[in-house]
Design a protein around this motif. Structure first.
Motif, mmCIF file in Angstrom:
data_model
loop_
_atom_site.group_PDB
_atom_site.id
_atom_site.type_symbol
_atom_site.label_atom_id
_atom_site.label_comp_id
_atom_site.label_asym_id
_atom_site.label_seq_id
_atom_site.Cartn_x
_atom_site.Cartn_y
_atom_site.Cartn_z
ATOM 1 N N CYS A 236 22.434 -9.366 39.598
ATOM 2 C CA CYS A 236 22.500 -9.045 41.024
ATOM 3 C C CYS A 236 23.660 -9.742 41.719
ATOM 4 O O CYS A 236 24.371 -9.139 42.531
ATOM 5 C CB CYS A 236 21.185 -9.422 41.696
ATOM 6 S SG CYS A 236 19.789 -8.356 41.303
ATOM 7 N N LEU A 237 23.860 -11.028 41.412
ATOM 8 C CA LEU A 237 24.929 -11.773 42.074
ATOM 9 C C LEU A 237 26.304 -11.300 41.620
ATOM 10 O O LEU A 237 27.260 -11.302 42.414
ATOM 11 C CB LEU A 237 24.754 -13.270 41.811
ATOM 12 C CG LEU A 237 23.548 -13.914 42.506
ATOM 13 C CD1 LEU A 237 23.331 -15.333 42.007
ATOM 14 C CD2 LEU A 237 23.721 -13.895 44.023
ATOM 15 N N ARG A 238 26.436 -10.916 40.371
ATOM 16 C CA ARG A 238 27.705 -10.351 39.918
ATOM 17 C C ARG A 238 28.058 -9.125 40.760
ATOM 18 O O ARG A 238 29.224 -8.946 41.151
ATOM 19 C CB ARG A 238 27.631 -9.987 38.438
ATOM 20 C CG ARG A 238 28.901 -9.326 37.904
ATOM 21 C CD ARG A 238 28.890 -9.169 36.396
ATOM 22 N NE ARG A 238 27.785 -8.326 35.921
ATOM 23 C CZ ARG A 238 27.630 -7.969 34.644
ATOM 24 N NH1 ARG A 238 28.499 -8.383 33.724
ATOM 25 N NH2 ARG A 238 26.620 -7.214 34.283
ATOM 26 N N ALA A 239 27.057 -8.286 41.056
ATOM 27 C CA ALA A 239 27.299 -7.101 41.882
ATOM 28 C C ALA A 239 27.560 -7.484 43.336
ATOM 29 O O ALA A 239 28.482 -6.968 43.976
ATOM 30 C CB ALA A 239 26.107 -6.159 41.791
ATOM 31 N N LEU A 240 26.751 -8.415 43.875
ATOM 32 C CA LEU A 240 26.901 -8.807 45.280
ATOM 33 C C LEU A 240 28.272 -9.408 45.548
ATOM 34 O O LEU A 240 28.914 -9.108 46.563
ATOM 35 C CB LEU A 240 25.808 -9.815 45.641
ATOM 36 C CG LEU A 240 25.852 -10.372 47.074
ATOM 37 C CD1 LEU A 240 25.452 -9.303 48.072
ATOM 38 C CD2 LEU A 240 24.942 -11.588 47.212
ATOM 39 N N TRP A 241 28.718 -10.270 44.641
ATOM 40 C CA TRP A 241 29.978 -10.979 44.845
ATOM 41 C C TRP A 241 31.176 -10.248 44.248
ATOM 42 O O TRP A 241 32.306 -10.732 44.362
ATOM 43 C CB TRP A 241 29.876 -12.385 44.237
ATOM 44 C CG TRP A 241 28.947 -13.296 44.999
ATOM 45 C CD1 TRP A 241 28.615 -13.216 46.320
ATOM 46 C CD2 TRP A 241 28.228 -14.434 44.481
ATOM 47 N NE1 TRP A 241 27.744 -14.226 46.654
ATOM 48 C CE2 TRP A 241 27.499 -14.991 45.556
ATOM 49 C CE3 TRP A 241 28.148 -15.032 43.226
ATOM 50 C CZ2 TRP A 241 26.684 -16.119 45.407
ATOM 51 C CZ3 TRP A 241 27.343 -16.156 43.073
ATOM 52 C CH2 TRP A 241 26.626 -16.700 44.154
ATOM 53 N N GLY A 242 30.951 -9.131 43.588
ATOM 54 C CA GLY A 242 32.063 -8.367 43.021
ATOM 55 C C GLY A 242 32.825 -9.128 41.957
ATOM 56 O O GLY A 242 34.055 -9.007 41.854
ATOM 57 N N ILE A 243 32.114 -9.891 41.145
ATOM 58 C CA ILE A 243 32.756 -10.708 40.108
ATOM 59 C C ILE A 243 33.037 -9.844 38.885
ATOM 60 O O ILE A 243 32.150 -9.143 38.379
ATOM 61 C CB ILE A 243 31.870 -11.902 39.727
ATOM 62 C CG1 ILE A 243 31.731 -12.846 40.926
ATOM 63 C CG2 ILE A 243 32.434 -12.657 38.528
ATOM 64 C CD1 ILE A 243 30.736 -13.962 40.710
ATOM 65 N N GLU A 244 34.269 -9.874 38.431
ATOM 66 C CA GLU A 244 34.670 -9.088 37.263
ATOM 67 C C GLU A 244 34.514 -9.954 36.010
ATOM 68 O O GLU A 244 35.398 -10.733 35.658
ATOM 69 C CB GLU A 244 36.102 -8.586 37.412
ATOM 70 C CG GLU A 244 36.263 -7.597 38.568
ATOM 71 C CD GLU A 244 37.672 -7.035 38.667
ATOM 72 O OE1 GLU A 244 38.516 -7.417 37.826
ATOM 73 O OE2 GLU A 244 37.924 -6.234 39.579
ATOM 74 N N ILE A 245 33.374 -9.819 35.382
ATOM 75 C CA ILE A 245 33.094 -10.537 34.146
ATOM 76 C C ILE A 245 32.255 -9.619 33.271
ATOM 77 O O ILE A 245 31.288 -9.008 33.742
ATOM 78 C CB ILE A 245 32.359 -11.879 34.425
ATOM 79 C CG1 ILE A 245 32.069 -12.633 33.122
ATOM 80 C CG2 ILE A 245 31.098 -11.658 35.221
ATOM 81 C CD1 ILE A 245 31.488 -14.025 33.346
ATOM 82 N N ASP A 246 32.641 -9.480 32.007
ATOM 83 C CA ASP A 246 31.928 -8.550 31.139
ATOM 84 C C ASP A 246 30.629 -9.189 30.640
ATOM 85 O O ASP A 246 30.414 -10.397 30.746
ATOM 86 C CB ASP A 246 32.804 -8.108 29.963
ATOM 87 C CG ASP A 246 33.232 -9.283 29.089
ATOM 88 O OD1 ASP A 246 32.385 -9.808 28.337
ATOM 89 O OD2 ASP A 246 34.420 -9.673 29.161
ATOM 90 N N ASP A 247 29.772 -8.334 30.081
ATOM 91 C CA ASP A 247 28.447 -8.793 29.662
ATOM 92 C C ASP A 247 28.519 -9.868 28.577
ATOM 93 O O ASP A 247 27.727 -10.820 28.583
ATOM 94 C CB ASP A 247 27.618 -7.611 29.153
ATOM 95 C CG ASP A 247 27.172 -6.687 30.272
ATOM 96 O OD1 ASP A 247 27.247 -7.103 31.445
ATOM 97 O OD2 ASP A 247 26.748 -5.554 29.974
#
Length: 297
Positions: free
Chosen positions: A126-137
Protein backbone atom coordinates in the motif's frame (compact mmCIF):
# COMPACT_ATOMS: atom_id res chain seq x y z
CA UNK A 1 -10.28 5.55 -0.46
CA UNK A 2 -8.36 5.29 -3.73
CA UNK A 3 -7.89 1.90 -5.34
CA UNK A 4 -4.76 0.10 -4.18
CA UNK A 5 -4.63 1.87 -0.81
CA UNK A 6 -6.60 -0.78 1.03
CA UNK A 7 -5.45 -4.37 0.89
CA UNK A 8 -6.26 -7.69 2.52
CA UNK A 9 -3.54 -9.40 4.56
CA UNK A 10 -4.43 -13.10 4.33
CA UNK A 11 -3.56 -15.80 6.83
CA UNK A 12 -0.44 -17.75 5.86
CA UNK A 13 -0.63 -21.50 6.36
CA UNK A 14 2.41 -23.77 6.47
CA UNK A 15 1.15 -27.07 5.05
CA UNK A 16 4.47 -28.55 6.10
CA UNK A 17 7.47 -26.97 7.82
CA UNK A 18 10.87 -28.63 8.01
CA UNK A 19 13.63 -27.03 10.10
CA UNK A 20 16.70 -28.17 8.18
CA UNK A 21 19.67 -26.16 9.48
CA UNK A 22 20.99 -23.05 11.11
CA UNK A 23 23.16 -20.26 9.73
CA UNK A 24 26.63 -20.12 11.22
CA UNK A 25 27.18 -17.43 13.87
CA UNK A 26 29.71 -15.61 11.68
CA UNK A 27 27.35 -15.13 8.72
CA UNK A 28 25.12 -12.12 8.03
CA UNK A 29 22.13 -14.15 9.24
CA UNK A 30 23.99 -15.87 12.08
CA UNK A 31 21.71 -17.92 14.30
CA UNK A 32 18.73 -17.88 11.92
CA UNK A 33 17.16 -21.25 11.21
CA UNK A 34 16.98 -22.63 7.70
CA UNK A 35 13.69 -24.16 6.68
CA UNK A 36 11.69 -25.77 3.95
CA UNK A 37 7.96 -25.08 3.85
CA UNK A 38 4.99 -25.26 1.50
CA UNK A 39 3.04 -22.07 2.15
CA UNK A 40 -0.48 -21.22 1.02
CA UNK A 41 -2.77 -18.29 1.77
CA UNK A 42 -6.37 -18.02 2.90
CA UNK A 43 -8.80 -16.78 0.28
CA UNK A 44 -11.80 -15.91 2.48
CA UNK A 45 -11.94 -12.26 3.70
CA UNK A 46 -12.86 -13.40 7.24
CA UNK A 47 -9.49 -15.22 7.36
CA UNK A 48 -7.58 -12.02 6.56
CA UNK A 49 -6.60 -8.77 8.22
CA UNK A 50 -6.90 -5.53 6.25
CA UNK A 51 -4.47 -2.63 5.87
CA UNK A 52 -5.64 0.82 4.75
CA UNK A 53 -3.45 3.86 4.20
CA UNK A 54 -4.08 7.57 3.57
CA UNK A 55 -1.78 10.60 3.10
CA UNK A 56 -0.72 12.34 6.31
CA UNK A 57 2.01 14.61 7.66
CA UNK A 58 3.52 11.87 9.81
CA UNK A 59 3.35 8.14 10.25
CA UNK A 60 0.61 6.83 12.52
CA UNK A 61 -1.15 3.53 13.14
CA UNK A 62 -4.68 2.85 14.34
CA UNK A 63 -5.79 -0.69 15.15
CA UNK A 64 -9.38 -1.92 15.22
CA UNK A 65 -11.20 -5.18 14.69
CA UNK A 66 -12.20 -8.18 16.83
CA UNK A 67 -8.60 -9.31 17.47
CA UNK A 68 -7.13 -5.87 18.19
CA UNK A 69 -6.97 -6.59 21.92
CA UNK A 70 -3.78 -5.28 23.49
CA UNK A 71 -1.87 -5.25 20.21
CA UNK A 72 0.67 -2.42 20.31
CA UNK A 73 0.30 0.53 17.93
CA UNK A 74 3.84 1.69 18.70
CA UNK A 75 7.02 1.46 16.67
CA UNK A 76 7.46 -2.20 17.62
CA UNK A 77 4.40 -3.11 15.54
CA UNK A 78 5.48 -4.74 12.27
CA UNK A 79 3.20 -2.44 10.26
CA UNK A 80 5.03 0.67 11.48
CA UNK A 81 8.39 -1.11 11.16
CA UNK A 82 7.50 -1.78 7.53
CA UNK A 83 6.57 1.87 7.04
CA UNK A 84 9.88 3.03 8.55
CA UNK A 85 11.74 0.60 6.28
CA UNK A 86 10.13 2.05 3.17
CA UNK A 87 9.95 5.72 4.17
CA UNK A 88 13.57 6.61 3.26
CA UNK A 89 12.75 5.61 -0.34
CA UNK A 90 9.90 8.16 -0.46
CA UNK A 91 11.18 11.23 -2.28
CA UNK A 92 7.98 13.25 -1.95
CA UNK A 93 7.86 16.40 0.17
CA UNK A 94 5.51 17.84 2.77
CA UNK A 95 2.52 15.90 4.07
CA UNK A 96 2.96 13.28 1.36
CA UNK A 97 5.95 11.85 3.24
CA UNK A 98 3.71 10.54 5.99
CA UNK A 99 0.81 8.09 6.12
CA UNK A 100 -2.11 7.28 8.36
CA UNK A 101 -2.32 3.49 8.53
CA UNK A 102 -5.25 1.46 9.81
CA UNK A 103 -4.94 -2.21 10.70
CA UNK A 104 -8.25 -4.05 10.94
CA UNK A 105 -7.29 -7.13 12.93
CA UNK A 106 -9.30 -10.30 12.37
CA UNK A 107 -6.55 -12.91 12.80
CA UNK A 108 -5.45 -14.02 16.28
CA UNK A 109 -2.09 -12.69 17.44
CA UNK A 110 1.04 -14.88 17.77
CA UNK A 111 -0.91 -17.78 16.31
CA UNK A 112 1.34 -19.31 13.62
CA UNK A 113 -0.54 -17.99 10.58
CA UNK A 114 1.72 -15.03 9.87
CA UNK A 115 -0.71 -12.28 10.79
CA UNK A 116 1.96 -9.72 11.65
CA UNK A 117 4.04 -10.64 8.61
CA UNK A 118 1.00 -10.46 6.33
CA UNK A 119 0.11 -7.05 7.82
CA UNK A 120 3.65 -5.78 7.19
CA UNK A 121 3.63 -7.09 3.62
CA UNK A 122 0.29 -5.46 2.83
CA UNK A 123 1.51 -2.20 4.36
CA UNK A 124 4.57 -2.30 2.07
CA UNK A 125 2.35 -2.84 -0.98
CA UNK A 126 0.00 0.00 0.00
CA UNK A 127 2.74 2.48 0.91
CA UNK A 128 4.66 1.76 -2.28
CA UNK A 129 1.51 2.79 -4.18
CA UNK A 130 0.71 5.77 -1.92
CA UNK A 131 4.22 7.21 -2.13
CA UNK A 132 4.82 6.27 -5.78
CA UNK A 133 8.04 4.43 -4.95
CA UNK A 134 9.61 2.68 -7.92
CA UNK A 135 10.92 -0.57 -6.49
CA UNK A 136 10.36 -4.01 -7.96
CA UNK A 137 8.95 -6.94 -6.02
CA UNK A 138 12.27 -8.81 -5.81
CA UNK A 139 14.12 -5.83 -4.34
CA UNK A 140 11.27 -5.13 -1.95
CA UNK A 141 11.26 -8.78 -0.88
CA UNK A 142 14.98 -8.73 -0.07
CA UNK A 143 14.51 -5.58 2.01
CA UNK A 144 11.46 -7.08 3.74
CA UNK A 145 13.51 -9.98 5.09
CA UNK A 146 14.80 -7.52 7.72
CA UNK A 147 11.29 -7.52 9.18
CA UNK A 148 11.04 -11.30 9.54
CA UNK A 149 11.43 -14.58 7.71
CA UNK A 150 7.75 -14.75 6.69
CA UNK A 151 7.43 -11.25 5.24
CA UNK A 152 8.91 -12.02 1.77
CA UNK A 153 6.51 -14.93 1.18
CA UNK A 154 3.61 -12.77 2.39
CA UNK A 155 4.68 -10.11 -0.11
CA UNK A 156 4.59 -12.82 -2.80
CA UNK A 157 1.10 -13.70 -1.62
CA UNK A 158 0.46 -17.02 -3.33
CA UNK A 159 1.39 -20.68 -2.96
CA UNK A 160 5.15 -21.12 -2.80
CA UNK A 161 7.90 -23.39 -1.55
CA UNK A 162 9.93 -21.35 0.91
CA UNK A 163 13.51 -22.21 1.82
CA UNK A 164 16.73 -20.72 3.15
CA UNK A 165 15.76 -18.46 6.04
CA UNK A 166 12.68 -17.37 4.09
CA UNK A 167 14.38 -15.50 1.27
CA UNK A 168 14.20 -18.23 -1.39
CA UNK A 169 10.75 -18.63 -2.93
CA UNK A 170 9.75 -21.04 -5.65
CA UNK A 171 6.22 -20.55 -7.04
CA UNK A 172 4.18 -23.74 -6.86
CA UNK A 173 2.50 -25.12 -9.96
CA UNK A 174 -1.27 -24.88 -9.63
CA UNK A 175 -2.40 -26.93 -6.66
CA UNK A 176 -5.69 -28.86 -6.76
CA UNK A 177 -8.71 -27.22 -5.18
CA UNK A 178 -8.90 -27.81 -1.42
CA UNK A 179 -10.32 -26.16 1.65
CA UNK A 180 -8.98 -25.56 5.13
CA UNK A 181 -10.61 -25.13 8.50
CA UNK A 182 -8.44 -23.02 10.76
CA UNK A 183 -8.91 -23.27 14.53
CA UNK A 184 -7.13 -21.45 17.33
CA UNK A 185 -7.80 -21.98 21.05
CA UNK A 186 -7.11 -18.36 21.99
CA UNK A 187 -3.60 -18.94 23.32
CA UNK A 188 -0.65 -16.88 22.03
CA UNK A 189 2.71 -18.56 21.56
CA UNK A 190 5.94 -16.70 20.80
CA UNK A 191 8.04 -18.05 17.93
CA UNK A 192 11.30 -17.59 19.86
CA UNK A 193 10.00 -19.79 22.68
CA UNK A 194 9.06 -22.58 20.27
CA UNK A 195 12.47 -22.53 18.61
CA UNK A 196 14.10 -22.59 22.04
CA UNK A 197 12.04 -25.67 22.93
CA UNK A 198 13.09 -27.28 19.64
CA UNK A 199 16.50 -27.49 21.32
CA UNK A 200 18.52 -27.55 18.12
CA UNK A 201 16.82 -30.62 16.65
CA UNK A 202 16.90 -30.56 12.85
CA UNK A 203 15.19 -32.67 10.20
CA UNK A 204 15.93 -33.52 6.58
CA UNK A 205 14.43 -31.58 3.67
CA UNK A 206 11.70 -33.41 1.81
CA UNK A 207 10.36 -31.37 -1.12
CA UNK A 208 7.44 -32.53 -3.22
CA UNK A 209 8.56 -34.97 -5.89
CA UNK A 210 5.41 -34.42 -7.96
CA UNK A 211 2.40 -32.18 -8.27
CA UNK A 212 -0.61 -33.51 -6.33
CA UNK A 213 -3.49 -34.50 -8.59
CA UNK A 214 -6.32 -33.95 -6.11
CA UNK A 215 -7.03 -32.82 -2.57
CA UNK A 216 -6.79 -36.45 -1.43
CA UNK A 217 -3.43 -36.80 -3.19
CA UNK A 218 -2.24 -33.58 -1.52
CA UNK A 219 -3.18 -35.05 1.86
CA UNK A 220 -1.15 -38.19 1.07
CA UNK A 221 1.92 -36.12 0.21
CA UNK A 222 1.52 -33.98 3.33
CA UNK A 223 1.17 -36.99 5.63
CA UNK A 224 4.65 -38.07 4.52
CA UNK A 225 5.98 -34.71 5.69
CA UNK A 226 5.81 -32.85 8.99
CA UNK A 227 5.84 -29.66 10.97
CA UNK A 228 9.06 -29.85 12.99
CA UNK A 229 7.75 -27.16 15.36
CA UNK A 230 4.57 -29.04 16.28
CA UNK A 231 6.07 -31.11 19.10
CA UNK A 232 7.73 -28.18 20.93
CA UNK A 233 4.64 -26.03 20.41
CA UNK A 234 2.39 -28.73 21.90
CA UNK A 235 4.79 -29.06 24.83
CA UNK A 236 4.55 -25.32 25.54
CA UNK A 237 0.82 -25.03 24.81
CA UNK A 238 -1.09 -28.24 25.59
CA UNK A 239 -4.25 -26.40 24.49
CA UNK A 240 -3.20 -27.37 20.95
CA UNK A 241 -3.97 -31.05 21.54
CA UNK A 242 -7.77 -30.75 21.82
CA UNK A 243 -7.81 -28.54 18.71
CA UNK A 244 -6.04 -31.20 16.66
CA UNK A 245 -8.32 -33.90 18.08
CA UNK A 246 -11.46 -31.90 17.29
CA UNK A 247 -10.34 -31.26 13.70
CA UNK A 248 -9.47 -34.92 13.14
CA UNK A 249 -12.94 -35.91 14.35
CA UNK A 250 -14.73 -33.83 11.69
CA UNK A 251 -16.27 -35.69 8.75
CA UNK A 252 -14.15 -35.26 5.64
CA UNK A 253 -10.99 -34.13 7.42
CA UNK A 254 -8.07 -35.77 5.58
CA UNK A 255 -5.27 -34.23 7.66
CA UNK A 256 -4.98 -32.12 10.80
CA UNK A 257 -1.74 -30.32 11.61
CA UNK A 258 -0.28 -27.30 13.35
CA UNK A 259 0.56 -24.34 11.11
CA UNK A 260 3.85 -22.56 11.74
CA UNK A 261 4.99 -21.96 15.31
CA UNK A 262 1.79 -20.70 16.92
CA UNK A 263 -1.33 -22.43 18.17
CA UNK A 264 -3.48 -22.35 15.03
CA UNK A 265 -4.19 -25.76 13.53
CA UNK A 266 -5.72 -26.60 10.18
CA UNK A 267 -7.86 -29.41 8.87
CA UNK A 268 -7.66 -30.25 5.16
CA UNK A 269 -10.91 -30.95 3.29
CA UNK A 270 -11.75 -31.85 -0.30
CA UNK A 271 -14.94 -29.78 -0.58
CA UNK A 272 -16.19 -26.40 0.52
CA UNK A 273 -19.35 -27.99 1.93
CA UNK A 274 -17.37 -30.32 4.21
CA UNK A 275 -15.16 -27.47 5.41
CA UNK A 276 -18.08 -25.14 6.12
CA UNK A 277 -19.95 -27.88 7.99
CA UNK A 278 -16.88 -28.68 10.09
CA UNK A 279 -16.26 -25.01 10.90
CA UNK A 280 -19.87 -24.57 12.06
CA UNK A 281 -19.60 -27.67 14.23
CA UNK A 282 -16.39 -26.45 15.86
CA UNK A 283 -17.72 -22.92 16.41
CA UNK A 284 -20.80 -24.32 18.18
CA UNK A 285 -18.85 -26.81 20.27
CA UNK A 286 -16.00 -24.44 21.18
CA UNK A 287 -17.37 -20.88 21.20
CA UNK A 288 -14.17 -19.42 22.66
CA UNK A 289 -12.05 -20.68 19.76
CA UNK A 290 -11.33 -18.66 16.64
CA UNK A 291 -12.54 -20.77 13.72
CA UNK A 292 -12.56 -20.02 9.98
CA UNK A 293 -13.19 -22.08 6.84
CA UNK A 294 -11.44 -20.94 3.67
CA UNK A 295 -10.21 -21.97 0.28
CA UNK A 296 -6.44 -21.69 -0.01
CA UNK A 297 -3.95 -20.94 -2.74
Amino acid sequence: MADGLSRLAPAKINLFLHITGRRSPGSDQGGYHELESLVVFAQAPHACDRISVAPAEALSLRIDGPQAGDLSDGDDNLVLRAAHLLQPMNLKTGHERGAALTLSKNLPVASGIGGGSADAASALHCLRALWGIEIDDDTLGRAALKLGADVPVCLFGRAAMMSGIGETLQPMPALPAFWLVLANPGVALATKDVFAALNGQLGPPQPFERRPASAADLAILLRARRNDLEAPARFLAPEIDPVLAALKAQAGCMLARLSGSGTTCFGLFATEREADFAARNLARAYPKWWVAATAAG
